[in-house]
Motif scaffolding. Structure first.
Motif, PDB file in Angstrom:
ATOM      1  N   ASP A 135       0.827  -1.213   0.000  1.00  0.00           N
ATOM      2  CA  ASP A 135       0.000   0.000   0.000  1.00  0.00           C
ATOM      3  C   ASP A 135       0.863   1.266   0.000  1.00  0.00           C
ATOM      4  O   ASP A 135       0.572   2.234  -0.698  1.00  0.00           O
ATOM      5  N   LEU A 136       1.935   1.216   0.807  1.00  0.00           N
ATOM      6  CA  LEU A 136       2.825   2.379   0.884  1.00  0.00           C
ATOM      7  C   LEU A 136       3.456   2.664  -0.472  1.00  0.00           C
ATOM      8  O   LEU A 136       3.525   3.809  -0.918  1.00  0.00           O
ATOM      9  N   LEU A 137       3.909   1.596  -1.132  1.00  0.00           N
ATOM     10  CA  LEU A 137       4.538   1.782  -2.430  1.00  0.00           C
ATOM     11  C   LEU A 137       3.546   2.359  -3.427  1.00  0.00           C
ATOM     12  O   LEU A 137       3.881   3.200  -4.252  1.00  0.00           O
ATOM     13  N   ARG A 138       2.303   1.898  -3.329  1.00  0.00           N
ATOM     14  CA  ARG A 138       1.274   2.426  -4.224  1.00  0.00           C
ATOM     15  C   ARG A 138       1.046   3.904  -3.919  1.00  0.00           C
ATOM     16  O   ARG A 138       0.918   4.723  -4.814  1.00  0.00           O
ATOM     17  N   MET A 139       1.050   4.220  -2.609  1.00  0.00           N
ATOM     18  CA  MET A 139       0.812   5.596  -2.187  1.00  0.00           C
ATOM     19  C   MET A 139       1.897   6.537  -2.720  1.00  0.00           C
ATOM     20  O   MET A 139       1.620   7.674  -3.083  1.00  0.00           O
ATOM     21  N   VAL A 140       3.148   6.066  -2.784  1.00  0.00           N
ATOM     22  CA  VAL A 140       4.196   6.941  -3.298  1.00  0.00           C
ATOM     23  C   VAL A 140       4.318   6.857  -4.828  1.00  0.00           C
ATOM     24  O   VAL A 140       5.264   7.365  -5.410  1.00  0.00           O
ATOM     25  N   GLY A 141       3.355   6.204  -5.449  1.00  0.00           N
ATOM     26  CA  GLY A 141       3.279   6.241  -6.908  1.00  0.00           C
ATOM     27  C   GLY A 141       4.163   5.230  -7.615  1.00  0.00           C
ATOM     28  O   GLY A 141       4.661   5.501  -8.703  1.00  0.00           O
ATOM     29  N   MET A 142       4.393   4.078  -7.001  1.00  0.00           N
ATOM     30  CA  MET A 142       5.195   3.052  -7.668  1.00  0.00           C
ATOM     31  C   MET A 142       4.272   2.109  -8.425  1.00  0.00           C
ATOM     32  O   MET A 142       3.373   1.503  -7.830  1.00  0.00           O
ATOM     33  N   PRO A 143       4.479   1.966  -9.735  1.00  0.00           N
ATOM     34  CA  PRO A 143       3.614   1.035 -10.465  1.00  0.00           C
ATOM     35  C   PRO A 143       3.928  -0.423 -10.109  1.00  0.00           C
ATOM     36  O   PRO A 143       5.070  -0.736  -9.774  1.00  0.00           O
ATOM     37  N   LYS A 144       2.958  -1.278 -10.179  1.00  0.00           N
ATOM     38  CA  LYS A 144       3.077  -2.721  -9.890  1.00  0.00           C
ATOM     39  C   LYS A 144       3.809  -3.026  -8.577  1.00  0.00           C
ATOM     40  O   LYS A 144       4.812  -3.755  -8.567  1.00  0.00           O
ATOM     41  N   PRO A 145       3.352  -2.498  -7.461  1.00  0.00           N
ATOM     42  CA  PRO A 145       4.086  -2.698  -6.204  1.00  0.00           C
ATOM     43  C   PRO A 145       4.198  -4.152  -5.785  1.00  0.00           C
ATOM     44  O   PRO A 145       5.197  -4.549  -5.176  1.00  0.00           O
ATOM     45  N   GLU A 146       3.220  -5.015  -6.139  1.00  0.00           N
ATOM     46  CA  GLU A 146       3.271  -6.429  -5.711  1.00  0.00           C
ATOM     47  C   GLU A 146       4.509  -7.105  -6.283  1.00  0.00           C
ATOM     48  O   GLU A 146       5.106  -7.977  -5.648  1.00  0.00           O
ATOM     49  N   LEU A 147       4.889  -6.713  -7.516  1.00  0.00           N
ATOM     50  CA  LEU A 147       6.041  -7.340  -8.140  1.00  0.00           C
ATOM     51  C   LEU A 147       7.335  -6.679  -7.685  1.00  0.00           C
ATOM     52  O   LEU A 147       8.329  -7.340  -7.422  1.00  0.00           O
ATOM     53  N   ARG A 148       7.278  -5.386  -7.569  1.00  0.00           N
ATOM     54  CA  ARG A 148       8.518  -4.645  -7.333  1.00  0.00           C
ATOM     55  C   ARG A 148       9.039  -4.821  -5.914  1.00  0.00           C
ATOM     56  O   ARG A 148      10.208  -4.569  -5.640  1.00  0.00           O
ATOM     57  N   ILE A 149       8.193  -5.239  -5.033  1.00  0.00           N
ATOM     58  CA  ILE A 149       8.573  -5.388  -3.635  1.00  0.00           C
ATOM     59  C   ILE A 149       9.696  -6.408  -3.457  1.00  0.00           C
ATOM     60  O   ILE A 149      10.450  -6.369  -2.502  1.00  0.00           O
ATOM     61  N   LYS A 150       9.828  -7.313  -4.426  1.00  0.00           N
ATOM     62  CA  LYS A 150      10.870  -8.339  -4.323  1.00  0.00           C
ATOM     63  C   LYS A 150      12.183  -7.888  -4.949  1.00  0.00           C
ATOM     64  O   LYS A 150      13.181  -8.593  -4.887  1.00  0.00           O
ATOM     65  N   GLN A 151      12.176  -6.701  -5.560  1.00  0.00           N
ATOM     66  CA  GLN A 151      13.381  -6.281  -6.272  1.00  0.00           C
ATOM     67  C   GLN A 151      14.371  -5.552  -5.358  1.00  0.00           C
ATOM     68  O   GLN A 151      14.026  -5.127  -4.263  1.00  0.00           O
ATOM     69  N   TYR A 152      15.581  -5.411  -5.872  1.00  0.00           N
ATOM     70  CA  TYR A 152      16.660  -4.774  -5.108  1.00  0.00           C
ATOM     71  C   TYR A 152      16.844  -3.322  -5.555  1.00  0.00           C
ATOM     72  O   TYR A 152      16.469  -2.978  -6.687  1.00  0.00           O
TER      73      TYR A 152
END
Lengths: 350, 306
Positions: A135-152
């Motif tokens: 939710d936080l990532l979405r709030m700061v405007g990151m597209p596709k947060p479910e996928l990106r959360i695993k990235q470095y």
């Protein structure tokens, strides 16, 4: 307005091989709920040290609180133990740093870094924390947060990394957010997006922001109030209009005239000389040696704080009733013409 | 205007050429730099502005195209001694002051490295004096000469980089975001210094930056880059008064100015490359809309701009 943080007569020194560096020499300010306070000043003026002192991020082996207090919720942060401080840091007060590449851990997926404060402070479970992180990532405007959360971190651009840092800082809905040059490393277009994002989020979670920057354009954009620091002290403080349109301290004049506007053709005003040596701080006004407006007393005695309005204060002998009236630089007079109450005010002409 | 010092013709700089991950960092750009002028190059990170600078000074071997400096092709074959002469004429101030200074060298030796290579000072005292003088020009003091780079703040390190570039009295300096890391008051000192040096020694600058108000102040002409292409090139004043390419308009609308009233009313425009609606077969090229004002556009857009 409710005061959320009070810094009273803060003095802090560093012990170095060369001697004692008096980095902060008596700083006073309040932070109101929901406001953005910008601290401006050049490198070494003490703006970062002030905020690091609030966060207690300075090395205890070499730094020393000489006097003063930092009151947050009635508690003096300078007196807290490390354990107590850890409960506040990242929860009630959090920080965004200048360089998003060095403030993120390159060996940890970003999701883990965002959930860290949640697990630590909020006592939520792992799966719940992951949901909040998305939710936080979405709030700061990151597209596709479910996928990106695993990235470095290296898989993100500079602007995206700064968004992640903001997401981490906001994870626990802090009461105070300290942003130390958060957009200096970013492009103008990305900077504009990050500033808009910060303003937006501030409204949503009603946090107070201390914004450190040396970009006066950014200050004019984000700040409600401005504190100008020089040589370990606040030399002028007021609302954004007061500081930009009715500045009183010669250092503020210098700062404002050294930035080109889009119509500047003439030579830029550059403040001569170099910042004061805080190993042996000058006796009087620290800015006197670089100021063409310096009076004899400036070399002898540090100026007290003069009140210009209920919200506007400046520390310069020029405001003393006995001081000669001086003419500010032409660019400053142009600014003062826009400020009702200044002696150069020209009515509604804009 | 004066004679051309540099001609950049159809410069291309591709990385991983021919592979699936080919990056066209600089994609067929042409422009001239005149003697004694400052050409500003702006655009967001990744648009290829730094790569352009680095290709011009031959830090990269260009994929295609020519860079002609004073009538000589920079990328042509050169002997060691020819290269040495060329290297003295063209200097660079780098973007990252942390990476561009050798952490194991003292400031004295960093700045004097160019002096030593080109044998510009005869005695040890002369070398020391020159370094001290250079340090003072960039707003540092001579005590700094015996320190190591890690003892300096980011801003001070950038000033060391500038001192090093000035050491060999070059003709042409590529300044890659030289002031981004400096304080406002120091920025003004450095920009004034760069301008003074330009008048004194007839220096020519390629000034790469994203701080648009400073770029406008220092530049005679400005080029705007977007995704490896030069999209607009115009005299500084003209570009700000009359930006024609939508990307330039978006970029200009993003600059915050130190004026709270202006900031309260500023509206940011965003740029969508799809808005051009280019048809297949339309030729998109740099076209001169007003004298000296070039825009990267199609024939159809050109007619509507004119």
């Amino acid at each position: 307005m409710e005061k959320i943080l009070e810094v009273k007569d803060l003095q802090l020194s560093f012990h170095t091989f060369a001697g004692e560096v008096q980095a902060i020499r008596g700083v006073n300010f309040d932070l109101l709920k929901g406001e953005t306070l910008a601290i401006v000043g050049e490198s070494g003026s003490g703006k970062s040290v002030t905020t690091k002192a609030i966060m207690r991020l300075l090395p205890e082996s070499s730094s020393e609180f000489k006097s003063g207090e930092i009151l947050f919720n009635g508690r003096d942060l300078t007196k807290l133990s490390d354990r107590e401080m850890r409960k506040i840091r990242g929860k009630d007060i959090s920080m965004i740093f200048q360089d998003p590449m060095t403030s993120l851990n390159p060996t940890m997926p970003i999701g883990k870094q965002i959930t860290e404060p949640l697990l630590k402070h909020q006592g939520v479970g792992r799966s719940e924390a992951k949901k909040i992180a998305i939710d936080l990532l979405r709030m700061v405007g990151m597209p596709k947060p479910e996928l990106r959360i695993k990235q470095y971190p290296h898989q993100f651009s500079g602007g995206q990394r700064q968004r992640i840092v903001i997401a981490i800082a906001l994870a626990c809905n802090p009461k105070i957010l300290i942003a130390d040059e958060p957009t200096t490393a970013l492009d103008v277009t990305i900077q504009a997006q990050i500033l808009e994002l910060m303003k937006d989020l501030q409204k949503k979670i009603d946090t107070s922001i201390i914004f450190i920057t040396h970009d006066l354009g950014v200050v004019a954009n984000v700040a409600d109030r401005v504190a100008v620091m020089y040589g370990g002290r606040i030399v002028e403080m007021g609302t954004v209009d007061e500081v930009f349109y009715n500045p009183q301290h010669p250092y503020t004049w210098g700062l404002l005239s050294s930035m080109p506007s889009l119509d500047t053709d003439s030579k830029l005003y550059a403040i001569p000389g170099t910042p004061p040596d805080l190993l042996n701080p000058p006796k009087g006004d620290a800015f006197a040696l670089r100021s063409e407006y310096a009076l004899a007393i400036d070399l002898e005695q540090a100026p007290p704080v003069f009140k210009i309005s209920d919200t506007h204060f400046a520390s310069t002998w020029l405001l003393h009733p006995d001081a000669p009236q001086v003419e500010p630089p032409a660019t400053i007079i142009e600014r003062m013409k826009k400020f009702p109450g200044s002696r150069y005010y020209e009515g509604e002409a804009k | 205007m004066a004679e051309k010092l540099l001609e950049i013709k159809n410069l291309k700089q591709y990385f991983n050429k021919g592979k699936a991950n080919e990056v066209r960092a600089v994609d067929d750009i042409s422009f001239d730099i005149y003697k004694g002028e400052t050409l500003g190059l702006v655009g967001e990170s990744g648009c290829g502005k730094s790569t352009t600078g680095r290709s011009i000074i031959r830090l990269y071997n260009a994929t295609a195209g020519d860079v002609i400096f004073d009538g000589i092709n920079v990328h042509g074959k050169k002997s060691k001694s020819e290269l040495k002469i060329f290297n003295r004429k063209m200097q660079m101030i780098f973007q990252d002051p942390y990476a561009s200074l050798n952490p194991r060298m003292k400031v004295m030796d960093i700045i004097a490295e160019g002096l030593d290579i080109h044998a510009l000072t005869k005695t040890a005292k002369e070398r020391k004096d020159r370094v001290h003088e250079l340090l003072e020009t960039v707003g540092l003091s001579k005590e700094h000469a015996n320190r190591y780079p890690h003892e300096f703040s980011g801003g001070q390190r950038q000033r060391l980089g500038i001192a090093r570039a000035l050491a060999v009295d070059p003709e042409f300096i590529i300044a890659d975001e030289p002031i981004s890391a400096l304080d406002v008051s120091i920025q003004a000192q450095v920009v004034n210094l760069l301008k003074e040096l330009q008048e004194e020694k007839g220096l020519t600058y390629l000034f790469i930056a994203h701080d648009l108000s400073m770029v406008k102040y220092i530049s005679d002409r400005i080029g705007v880059m977007f995704f490896g292409k030069l999209v607009e090139l115009a005299p500084a004043e003209e570009l700000y008064k009359n930006p024609l390419h939508p990307y330039t308009q978006s970029l200009l609308s993003a600059i915050p100015l130190p004026d709270p009233n202006y900031e309260r009313t500023r509206v940011r425009k965003s740029y969508d490359p799809a808005s051009h609606n280019y048809q297949d077969g339309e030729e998109i090229a740099m076209r001169e809309v007003n004298p000296g004002h070039f825009v990267f556009c199609s024939e159809r857009e050109f007619k509507s701009l004119k």
